[in-house]
Design a protein around this motif. Sequence first.
Motif, PDB file in Angstrom:
ATOM      1  N   MET A   1       0.847  -1.169   0.000  1.00 31.66           N
ATOM      2  CA  MET A   1       0.000   0.000   0.000  1.00 31.66           C
ATOM      3  C   MET A   1       0.899   1.240   0.000  1.00 31.66           C
ATOM      4  SD  MET A   1      -3.244   0.901   2.434  1.00 31.66           S
ATOM      5  CE  MET A   1      -2.538   0.093   3.820  1.00 31.66           C
ATOM      6  N   ASN A   2       0.599   2.128  -0.914  1.00 26.30           N
ATOM      7  CA  ASN A   2       1.411   3.310  -1.102  1.00 26.30           C
ATOM      8  C   ASN A   2       0.636   4.552  -0.633  1.00 26.30           C
ATOM      9  OD1 ASN A   2       3.343   5.068  -1.916  1.00 26.30           O
ATOM     10  ND2 ASN A   2       3.275   4.527  -4.074  1.00 26.30           N
ATOM     11  N   LEU A   3       1.334   5.459   0.007  1.00 26.90           N
ATOM     12  CA  LEU A   3       0.685   6.665   0.527  1.00 26.90           C
ATOM     13  C   LEU A   3       0.201   7.574  -0.604  1.00 26.90           C
ATOM     14  CD1 LEU A   3      -0.011   7.954   3.220  1.00 26.90           C
ATOM     15  CD2 LEU A   3       2.130   9.198   3.112  1.00 26.90           C
ATOM     16  N   LYS A   4       0.806   7.473  -1.778  1.00 29.59           N
ATOM     17  CA  LYS A   4       0.391   8.300  -2.914  1.00 29.59           C
ATOM     18  C   LYS A   4      -1.035   7.978  -3.350  1.00 29.59           C
ATOM     19  CE  LYS A   4       4.943   9.121  -4.814  1.00 29.59           C
ATOM     20  NZ  LYS A   4       5.835   8.929  -5.974  1.00 29.59           N
ATOM     21  N   GLN A   5      -1.504   6.779  -3.048  1.00 31.79           N
ATOM     22  CA  GLN A   5      -2.863   6.392  -3.420  1.00 31.79           C
ATOM     23  C   GLN A   5      -3.901   7.154  -2.596  1.00 31.79           C
ATOM     24  OE1 GLN A   5      -2.689   2.231  -2.659  1.00 31.79           O
ATOM     25  NE2 GLN A   5      -1.884   1.734  -4.688  1.00 31.79           N
ATOM     26  N   PHE A   6      -3.504   7.675  -1.459  1.00 32.78           N
ATOM     27  CA  PHE A   6      -4.419   8.377  -0.569  1.00 32.78           C
ATOM     28  C   PHE A   6      -4.204   9.885  -0.601  1.00 32.78           C
ATOM     29  CE2 PHE A   6      -4.052   4.109   1.132  1.00 32.78           C
ATOM     30  CZ  PHE A   6      -5.383   3.769   1.270  1.00 32.78           C
ATOM     31  N   LYS A   7      -3.676  10.399  -1.703  1.00 30.29           N
ATOM     32  CA  LYS A   7      -3.367  11.826  -1.799  1.00 30.29           C
ATOM     33  C   LYS A   7      -4.623  12.695  -1.696  1.00 30.29           C
ATOM     34  CE  LYS A   7      -0.354  12.815  -4.873  1.00 30.29           C
ATOM     35  NZ  LYS A   7       0.338  13.141  -6.123  1.00 30.29           N
ATOM     36  N   VAL A   8      -5.657  12.365  -2.448  1.00 28.18           N
ATOM     37  CA  VAL A   8      -6.882  13.168  -2.457  1.00 28.18           C
ATOM     38  C   VAL A   8      -7.607  13.106  -1.102  1.00 28.18           C
ATOM     39  CG1 VAL A   8      -9.160  13.438  -3.527  1.00 28.18           C
ATOM     40  CG2 VAL A   8      -7.152  13.032  -4.954  1.00 28.18           C
ATOM     41  N   PRO A   9      -7.826  11.895  -0.526  1.00 28.48           N
ATOM     42  CA  PRO A   9      -8.477  11.884   0.787  1.00 28.48           C
ATOM     43  C   PRO A   9      -7.693  12.624   1.872  1.00 28.48           C
ATOM     44  CG  PRO A   9      -8.590   9.701  -0.177  1.00 28.48           C
ATOM     45  CD  PRO A   9      -7.707  10.529  -1.049  1.00 28.48           C
ATOM     46  N   LEU A  10      -6.371  12.505   1.847  1.00 30.07           N
ATOM     47  CA  LEU A  10      -5.574  13.217   2.852  1.00 30.07           C
ATOM     48  C   LEU A  10      -5.657  14.729   2.673  1.00 30.07           C
ATOM     49  CD1 LEU A  10      -2.364  11.018   3.171  1.00 30.07           C
ATOM     50  CD2 LEU A  10      -4.113  11.432   4.891  1.00 30.07           C
ATOM     51  N   LEU A  11      -5.635  15.180   1.422  1.00 23.72           N
ATOM     52  CA  LEU A  11      -5.746  16.616   1.158  1.00 23.72           C
ATOM     53  C   LEU A  11      -7.102  17.135   1.609  1.00 23.72           C
ATOM     54  CD1 LEU A  11      -4.423  19.108  -0.085  1.00 23.72           C
ATOM     55  CD2 LEU A  11      -5.453  18.454  -2.251  1.00 23.72           C
ATOM     56  N   LEU A  12      -8.167  16.392   1.299  1.00 18.96           N
ATOM     57  CA  LEU A  12      -9.499  16.796   1.746  1.00 18.96           C
ATOM     58  C   LEU A  12      -9.596  16.825   3.265  1.00 18.96           C
ATOM     59  CD1 LEU A  12     -12.046  15.013  -0.619  1.00 18.96           C
ATOM     60  CD2 LEU A  12     -11.705  17.452  -0.308  1.00 18.96           C
ATOM     61  N   LEU A  13      -8.989  15.855   3.913  1.00 20.18           N
ATOM     62  CA  LEU A  13      -9.027  15.800   5.367  1.00 20.18           C
ATOM     63  C   LEU A  13      -8.298  16.991   5.975  1.00 20.18           C
ATOM     64  CD1 LEU A  13      -9.966  14.094   7.779  1.00 20.18           C
ATOM     65  CD2 LEU A  13      -7.735  13.009   7.740  1.00 20.18           C
ATOM     66  N   ILE A  14      -7.152  17.336   5.446  1.00 25.84           N
ATOM     67  CA  ILE A  14      -6.384  18.478   5.961  1.00 25.84           C
ATOM     68  C   ILE A  14      -7.157  19.780   5.775  1.00 25.84           C
ATOM     69  CG2 ILE A  14      -4.308  19.868   5.588  1.00 25.84           C
ATOM     70  CD1 ILE A  14      -2.860  17.184   5.014  1.00 25.84           C
ATOM     71  N   VAL A  15      -7.729  19.970   4.587  1.00 24.29           N
ATOM     72  CA  VAL A  15      -8.510  21.188   4.334  1.00 24.29           C
ATOM     73  C   VAL A  15      -9.729  21.235   5.246  1.00 24.29           C
ATOM     74  CG1 VAL A  15      -9.916  22.385   2.606  1.00 24.29           C
ATOM     75  CG2 VAL A  15      -7.699  21.445   1.963  1.00 24.29           C
ATOM     76  N   GLY A  16     -10.390  20.087   5.436  1.00 25.14           N
ATOM     77  CA  GLY A  16     -11.555  20.036   6.322  1.00 25.14           C
ATOM     78  C   GLY A  16     -11.213  20.372   7.757  1.00 25.14           C
ATOM     79  N   VAL A  17     -10.085  19.856   8.243  1.00 27.43           N
ATOM     80  CA  VAL A  17      -9.669  20.153   9.621  1.00 27.43           C
ATOM     81  C   VAL A  17      -9.351  21.634   9.777  1.00 27.43           C
ATOM     82  CG1 VAL A  17      -7.830  19.759  11.301  1.00 27.43           C
ATOM     83  CG2 VAL A  17      -8.882  17.822  10.152  1.00 27.43           C
ATOM     84  N   ILE A  18      -8.672  22.189   8.790  1.00 27.14           N
ATOM     85  CA  ILE A  18      -8.342  23.619   8.856  1.00 27.14           C
ATOM     86  C   ILE A  18      -9.604  24.469   8.870  1.00 27.14           C
ATOM     87  CG2 ILE A  18      -7.316  25.522   7.542  1.00 27.14           C
ATOM     88  CD1 ILE A  18      -5.108  23.522   6.701  1.00 27.14           C
ATOM     89  N   LEU A  19     -10.564  24.145   7.988  1.00 26.35           N
ATOM     90  CA  LEU A  19     -11.810  24.916   7.958  1.00 26.35           C
ATOM     91  C   LEU A  19     -12.607  24.754   9.243  1.00 26.35           C
ATOM     92  CD1 LEU A  19     -13.097  24.447   4.303  1.00 26.35           C
ATOM     93  CD2 LEU A  19     -12.180  26.506   5.354  1.00 26.35           C
ATOM     94  N   THR A  20     -12.579  23.563   9.814  1.00 27.07           N
ATOM     95  CA  THR A  20     -13.291  23.336  11.070  1.00 27.07           C
ATOM     96  C   THR A  20     -12.673  24.152  12.205  1.00 27.07           C
ATOM     97  OG1 THR A  20     -13.873  21.109  10.352  1.00 27.07           O
ATOM     98  CG2 THR A  20     -14.062  21.569  12.696  1.00 27.07           C
ATOM     99  N   ILE A  21     -11.361  24.202  12.253  1.00 32.23           N
ATOM    100  CA  ILE A  21     -10.693  24.985  13.296  1.00 32.23           C
ATOM    101  C   ILE A  21     -10.981  26.476  13.119  1.00 32.23           C
ATOM    102  CG2 ILE A  21      -8.425  25.716  14.137  1.00 32.23           C
ATOM    103  CD1 ILE A  21      -7.492  22.819  13.590  1.00 32.23           C
ATOM    104  N   ILE A  22     -10.901  26.951  11.892  1.00 30.56           N
ATOM    105  CA  ILE A  22     -11.193  28.368  11.635  1.00 30.56           C
ATOM    106  C   ILE A  22     -12.654  28.674  11.949  1.00 30.56           C
ATOM    107  CG2 ILE A  22     -11.371  30.128   9.826  1.00 30.56           C
ATOM    108  CD1 ILE A  22      -8.913  28.826   8.525  1.00 30.56           C
ATOM    109  N   GLY A  23     -13.561  27.768  11.572  1.00 31.57           N
ATOM    110  CA  GLY A  23     -14.983  27.966  11.870  1.00 31.57           C
ATOM    111  C   GLY A  23     -15.255  28.000  13.357  1.00 31.57           C
ATOM    112  N   ALA A  24     -14.585  27.118  14.117  1.00 33.98           N
ATOM    113  CA  ALA A  24     -14.761  27.123  15.577  1.00 33.98           C
ATOM    114  C   ALA A  24     -14.241  28.427  16.170  1.00 33.98           C
ATOM    115  CB  ALA A  24     -14.035  25.929  16.188  1.00 33.98           C
ATOM    116  N   TYR A  25     -13.127  28.903  15.653  1.00 33.28           N
ATOM    117  CA  TYR A  25     -12.582  30.184  16.129  1.00 33.28           C
ATOM    118  C   TYR A  25     -13.566  31.318  15.837  1.00 33.28           C
ATOM    119  CZ  TYR A  25      -9.661  34.315  16.428  1.00 33.28           C
ATOM    120  OH  TYR A  25      -9.165  35.548  16.737  1.00 33.28           O
TER     121      TYR A  25
END
Length: 64
Positions: A1-25
Amino acid sequence: MNLKQFKVPLLLLIVGVILTIIGAYFKVQAIEHGSLLLTIGTFLEFCAIFLGIIKLIKISRQKS
């Protein structure tokens, strides 16, 4: 299993976490659109997890 296969889900997860933190702030500071940012961030996190699970299922089926 290669981490490159999960590039899109990881990017979406990072953006989602950032937006959630900013929204909570924004909600704590009573700035406009805090609820919208929280909703979008949580939705992106859900999509990322869903895509990651689908990717894992596809990989496990290919190995069988």
